[in-house]
Design an enzyme around this catalytic site. Structure first.
Site, PDB file in Angstrom:
ATOM      1  N   ASP A  24       0.945  -1.104   0.030  1.00  0.00           N
ATOM      2  CA  ASP A  24      -0.039  -0.104  -0.109  1.00  0.00           C
ATOM      3  C   ASP A  24       0.710   1.158  -0.071  1.00  0.00           C
ATOM      4  O   ASP A  24       1.653   1.394   0.959  1.00  0.00           O
ATOM      5  CB  ASP A  24      -0.756  -0.089   1.112  1.00  0.00           C
ATOM      6  CG  ASP A  24      -1.708   1.036   1.336  1.00  0.00           C
ATOM      7  OD1 ASP A  24      -1.414   2.130   0.709  1.00  0.00           O
ATOM      8  OD2 ASP A  24      -2.561   1.108   2.388  1.00  0.00           O
TER       9      ASP A  24
ATOM     10  N   HIS B 250      -8.450   5.281   2.938  1.00  0.00           N
ATOM     11  CA  HIS B 250      -7.620   3.733   2.862  1.00  0.00           C
ATOM     12  C   HIS B 250      -8.645   3.157   1.791  1.00  0.00           C
ATOM     13  O   HIS B 250      -8.915   1.843   1.937  1.00  0.00           O
ATOM     14  CB  HIS B 250      -7.304   3.125   4.063  1.00  0.00           C
ATOM     15  CG  HIS B 250      -6.446   3.820   4.871  1.00  0.00           C
ATOM     16  ND1 HIS B 250      -5.109   3.565   4.761  1.00  0.00           N
ATOM     17  CD2 HIS B 250      -6.614   4.478   5.936  1.00  0.00           C
ATOM     18  CE1 HIS B 250      -4.234   4.309   5.957  1.00  0.00           C
ATOM     19  NE2 HIS B 250      -5.241   4.442   6.540  1.00  0.00           N
TER      20      HIS B 250
ATOM     21  N   ASP C  67      -6.791  -0.944  -0.900  1.00  0.00           N
ATOM     22  CA  ASP C  67      -5.849   0.018  -1.361  1.00  0.00           C
ATOM     23  C   ASP C  67      -4.570  -0.497  -1.561  1.00  0.00           C
ATOM     24  O   ASP C  67      -3.471   0.236  -1.527  1.00  0.00           O
ATOM     25  CB  ASP C  67      -5.864   1.159  -0.246  1.00  0.00           C
ATOM     26  CG  ASP C  67      -5.420   0.416   1.174  1.00  0.00           C
ATOM     27  OD1 ASP C  67      -5.326  -0.648   1.310  1.00  0.00           O
ATOM     28  OD2 ASP C  67      -5.578   1.353   2.098  1.00  0.00           O
ATOM     29  N   ASP C  68      -4.325  -1.690  -1.884  1.00  0.00           N
ATOM     30  CA  ASP C  68      -3.050  -2.580  -1.832  1.00  0.00           C
ATOM     31  C   ASP C  68      -2.851  -2.744  -3.312  1.00  0.00           C
ATOM     32  O   ASP C  68      -3.677  -3.151  -4.218  1.00  0.00           O
ATOM     33  CB  ASP C  68      -2.861  -3.911  -1.032  1.00  0.00           C
ATOM     34  CG  ASP C  68      -2.973  -3.241   0.347  1.00  0.00           C
ATOM     35  OD1 ASP C  68      -1.798  -3.309   0.835  1.00  0.00           O
ATOM     36  OD2 ASP C  68      -3.937  -3.170   0.715  1.00  0.00           O
TER      37      ASP C  68
ATOM     38  N   GLN D 133       3.027   4.294   2.623  1.00  0.00           N
ATOM     39  CA  GLN D 133       2.533   3.608   4.076  1.00  0.00           C
ATOM     40  C   GLN D 133       3.391   2.392   4.135  1.00  0.00           C
ATOM     41  O   GLN D 133       3.925   2.226   5.289  1.00  0.00           O
ATOM     42  CB  GLN D 133       1.194   3.303   3.848  1.00  0.00           C
ATOM     43  CG  GLN D 133       0.423   2.587   5.096  1.00  0.00           C
ATOM     44  CD  GLN D 133      -0.970   2.428   4.890  1.00  0.00           C
ATOM     45  OE1 GLN D 133      -1.870   3.242   4.979  1.00  0.00           O
ATOM     46  NE2 GLN D 133      -1.308   1.159   4.657  1.00  0.00           N
TER      47      GLN D 133
ATOM     48  N   TYR E 260       1.670   0.845  14.744  1.00  0.00           N
ATOM     49  CA  TYR E 260       0.819   0.796  13.502  1.00  0.00           C
ATOM     50  C   TYR E 260       1.105   1.528  12.443  1.00  0.00           C
ATOM     51  O   TYR E 260       1.305   2.474  12.555  1.00  0.00           O
ATOM     52  CB  TYR E 260      -0.834   0.918  14.009  1.00  0.00           C
ATOM     53  CG  TYR E 260      -1.540   0.939  13.063  1.00  0.00           C
ATOM     54  CD1 TYR E 260      -1.884  -0.579  12.534  1.00  0.00           C
ATOM     55  CD2 TYR E 260      -2.541   1.921  12.361  1.00  0.00           C
ATOM     56  CE1 TYR E 260      -2.988  -0.803  11.636  1.00  0.00           C
ATOM     57  CE2 TYR E 260      -3.511   1.427  11.284  1.00  0.00           C
ATOM     58  CZ  TYR E 260      -3.584   0.280  10.971  1.00  0.00           C
ATOM     59  OH  TYR E 260      -4.523   0.003  10.185  1.00  0.00           O
TER      60      TYR E 260
ATOM     61  N   LYS F 195      -2.563  -2.226   8.005  1.00  0.00           N
ATOM     62  CA  LYS F 195      -2.945  -3.497   8.296  1.00  0.00           C
ATOM     63  C   LYS F 195      -2.071  -4.399   7.299  1.00  0.00           C
ATOM     64  O   LYS F 195      -1.686  -3.987   6.196  1.00  0.00           O
ATOM     65  CB  LYS F 195      -4.377  -4.167   8.072  1.00  0.00           C
ATOM     66  CG  LYS F 195      -4.905  -5.019   8.973  1.00  0.00           C
ATOM     67  CD  LYS F 195      -4.653  -5.063  10.561  1.00  0.00           C
ATOM     68  CE  LYS F 195      -4.811  -5.950  11.261  1.00  0.00           C
ATOM     69  NZ  LYS F 195      -4.464  -5.947  12.756  1.00  0.00           N
TER      70      LYS F 195
ATOM     71  N   GLN G 165      -5.813 -28.212  -8.869  1.00  0.00           N
ATOM     72  CA  GLN G 165      -6.144 -29.339  -9.568  1.00  0.00           C
ATOM     73  C   GLN G 165      -4.969 -30.559  -9.561  1.00  0.00           C
ATOM     74  O   GLN G 165      -4.111 -30.220  -9.049  1.00  0.00           O
ATOM     75  CB  GLN G 165      -6.238 -28.854 -11.295  1.00  0.00           C
ATOM     76  CG  GLN G 165      -7.339 -27.752 -11.235  1.00  0.00           C
ATOM     77  CD  GLN G 165      -8.813 -28.282 -10.879  1.00  0.00           C
ATOM     78  OE1 GLN G 165      -9.699 -27.529 -10.489  1.00  0.00           O
ATOM     79  NE2 GLN G 165      -9.096 -29.439 -11.425  1.00  0.00           N
TER      80      GLN G 165
HETATM   81  P1  13P Z   1      -4.856  -0.464   5.391  1.00  0.00           P
HETATM   82  O1  13P Z   1      -3.865  -1.045   6.165  1.00  0.00           O
HETATM   83  O2  13P Z   1      -5.715  -1.002   4.202  1.00  0.00           O
HETATM   84  O3  13P Z   1      -3.997   1.032   4.752  1.00  0.00           O
HETATM   85  O4  13P Z   1      -5.861   0.241   6.309  1.00  0.00           O
HETATM   86  C1  13P Z   1      -5.620   1.056   7.372  1.00  0.00           C
HETATM   87  C2  13P Z   1      -6.522   1.476   8.072  1.00  0.00           C
HETATM   88  O5  13P Z   1      -6.383   1.997   9.041  1.00  0.00           O
HETATM   89  C3  13P Z   1      -8.147   1.434   7.777  1.00  0.00           C
HETATM   90  O6  13P Z   1      -8.921   2.028   8.296  1.00  0.00           O
HETATM   91  P1  13P Z   2     -13.083 -31.724 -15.350  1.00  0.00           P
HETATM   92  O1  13P Z   2     -13.797 -33.164 -15.406  1.00  0.00           O
HETATM   93  O2  13P Z   2     -14.187 -30.692 -15.816  1.00  0.00           O
HETATM   94  O3  13P Z   2     -11.920 -31.640 -15.650  1.00  0.00           O
HETATM   95  O4  13P Z   2     -13.383 -31.350 -13.676  1.00  0.00           O
HETATM   96  C1  13P Z   2     -12.652 -31.956 -12.774  1.00  0.00           C
HETATM   97  C2  13P Z   2     -12.435 -31.428 -11.604  1.00  0.00           C
HETATM   98  O5  13P Z   2     -11.536 -31.466 -10.663  1.00  0.00           O
HETATM   99  C3  13P Z   2     -13.594 -30.552 -10.920  1.00  0.00           C
HETATM  100  O6  13P Z   2     -13.403 -29.936  -9.720  1.00  0.00           O
HETATM  101 MG    MG Z   3      -4.096   2.069   3.382  1.00  0.00          MG
HETATM  102 MG    MG Z   4      -4.637  -1.853   2.643  1.00  0.00          MG
END
Ligand code: 13P
Ligand code: 13P
Ligand code: MG
Ligand code: MG
Length: 382
Positions: free
Chosen positions: A11, A18, A51-52, A93, A230, A233, A243
């Site tokens: 971020d 944010h 916001d990242d 940040q 802080y 986050k 698969q």
């Molecule tokens: P971020 O970690 O996504 O920047 O968010 C910080 C925050 O305080 C949100 O309220």
């Molecule tokens: P398919 O038979 O379409 O390959 O799908 C297999 C499978 O893992 C579905 O979750």
């Molecule tokens: Mg932020």
């Molecule tokens: Mg963030």
């Protein structure tokens, strides 16, 4: 062909608080990666969740490669300069160190990397979460890789049935990586006992026991362990191969229907449901709720397809409504009890300051000869 998939996210500034990075910020970062990564990257994608901004790169240079990590660091620095020019909130940040040294681990940006021999068909999912912590992936990964209620492959495929090795990091141990490897199914209850504590024990990687192949990697950065306070986050990323000998893509996605409560939300200090959202969705209500996006890719020789936005489906509209209801429910109790995180996890120093300021006003009952009479009554002194 042996390929490394690296996702590095940070971020470095956002519009209107944010909420979301600006198009110019994303473009600045994308331009740096395109121009300066050309000599050594096979392919890349730049995008955002909340916001990242994330940089997804494929190459053959292995894990923790200085050149690859430096490119991401440089791109985020230029992004920060753009964010400052635009007056974005929280410019720079997540860039917590002044000088780059070797790789971005411990410097603020979150990293998840997988190195493997590419399969003939190589599907994987990039998860990105905002307003939450790395432990937010604990429960979904446990359920997708170890619980037949979510992963029918544990019953239907002999290789998946052999189970997985979970590497769990103790993120409270900031000095060095402290980890334990647990194996499913034998260690299932021990695994649950650790993963219960999302703040402290975090799934860092998962390997197949049938083949030894890496299945998943999660960024484990705890920003407050780096900064000591802080700064935002952690907002973790995860890469999950799917698969064949791994759970199917749909099995890896399935646990997100629970919208389980995670730490984060407003000011990183609350509990909120993890809402699976379409790529590019920002946050809103109470700087949340915590969100997770899932971009599913295939690749060949390290060349990436365009992603499928896995949560862009009518099924998840229903789940999102449920997440909103869960968010409203827990917000009904405001600051009370488990609507907020425990004191050790509170991301602002304000409560500690309040408690410190109140400290001299606390008295021990029975030792209050000068106390006002109503307190003496309460203390049984009359
Ligand atoms: P971020 O970690 O996504 O920047 O968010 C910080 C925050 O305080 C949100 O309220
Ligand atoms: P398919 O038979 O379409 O390959 O799908 C297999 C499978 O893992 C579905 O979750
Ligand atoms: Mg932020
Ligand atoms: Mg963030």
């Amino acid at each position: 062909m042996r390929i490394t998939v690296s996702v590095i996210k940070a971020d470095v500034g956002s519009v209107g608080g944010h909420l979301q990075p600006s198009p110019a910020l994303r473009q600045t970062i994308a331009n740096v990666v395109r121009d300066e990564g050309a000599p050594f990257l096979i392919d890349h994608r730049v995008g955002s969740f909340g916001d990242d901004v994330f940089i997804l790169m494929t190459h053959t240079r292995g894990l923790n490669d200085e050149t690859v990590h430096h490119l991401a660091w440089e791109a985020f620095l230029r992004g920060t300069a753009c964010a400052k020019r635009e007056g974005l909130y929280g410019a720079g940040q997540d860039l917590l160190k002044d000088a780059f040294s070797g790789n971005v681990r411990g410097m603020g940006p979150a990293v998840a990397e997988l190195e493997f021999e590419e399969r003939t068909a190589e599907p994987f999912v990039l998860f990105g979460a905002d307003k939450t912590e790395p432990g937010a992936y604990n429960l979904p990964l446990y359920l997708a890789f170890a619980d037949p209620m979510f992963c029918s492959g544990l019953l239907l495929s002999s290789k998946i049935k052999k189970g997985f090795t979970f590497r769990i990091l103790d993120v409270a141990h900031a000095e060095a990586d402290r980890f334990i490897d647990l194996q499913t199914p034998e260690d299932l209850y021990d695994l649950a006992a650790l993963l219960r504590d999302n703040e402290r024990f975090v799934v860092a990687s998962i390997h197949s026991r049938a083949t030894g192949d890496i299945a998943a990697a999660v960024s484990t950065t705890r920003l407050h362990n780096i900064a000591g306070k802080y700064t935002g986050k952690d907002d973790p990323v995860a890469l999950v191969r799917t698969q064949q000998n791994f759970p199917a893509t749909g099995e890896v996605l399935a646990p997100y229907r629970l919208c389980h409560y995670v730490g984060g939300f407003m000011r990183g200090s609350h509990t909120g449901p993890l809402m699976p959202v379409r790529a590019g969705t920002g946050v809103s209500f109470f700087d949340g709720p915590p969100i997770v996006t899932a971009l599913a890719f295939s690749m060949s020789g390290g060349n990436l397809t365009q992603p499928v936005d896995a949560f862009d489906h009518p099924f998840w509209d229903h789940v999102r409504t449920r997440a909103a209801e869960k968010a409203i429910t827990i917000r009904e109790q405001g600051f009370s009890g488990n609507a907020m995180l425990p004191q050790s996890e509170l991301e602002y120093g304000g409560i500690v300051e309040i408690l410190d300021a109140l400290e001299p006003r606390f008295r021990i009952a029975g030792a209050m000869v000068d106390a006002p009479s109503h307190e003496l009554v309460a203390a049984g002194a009359r």
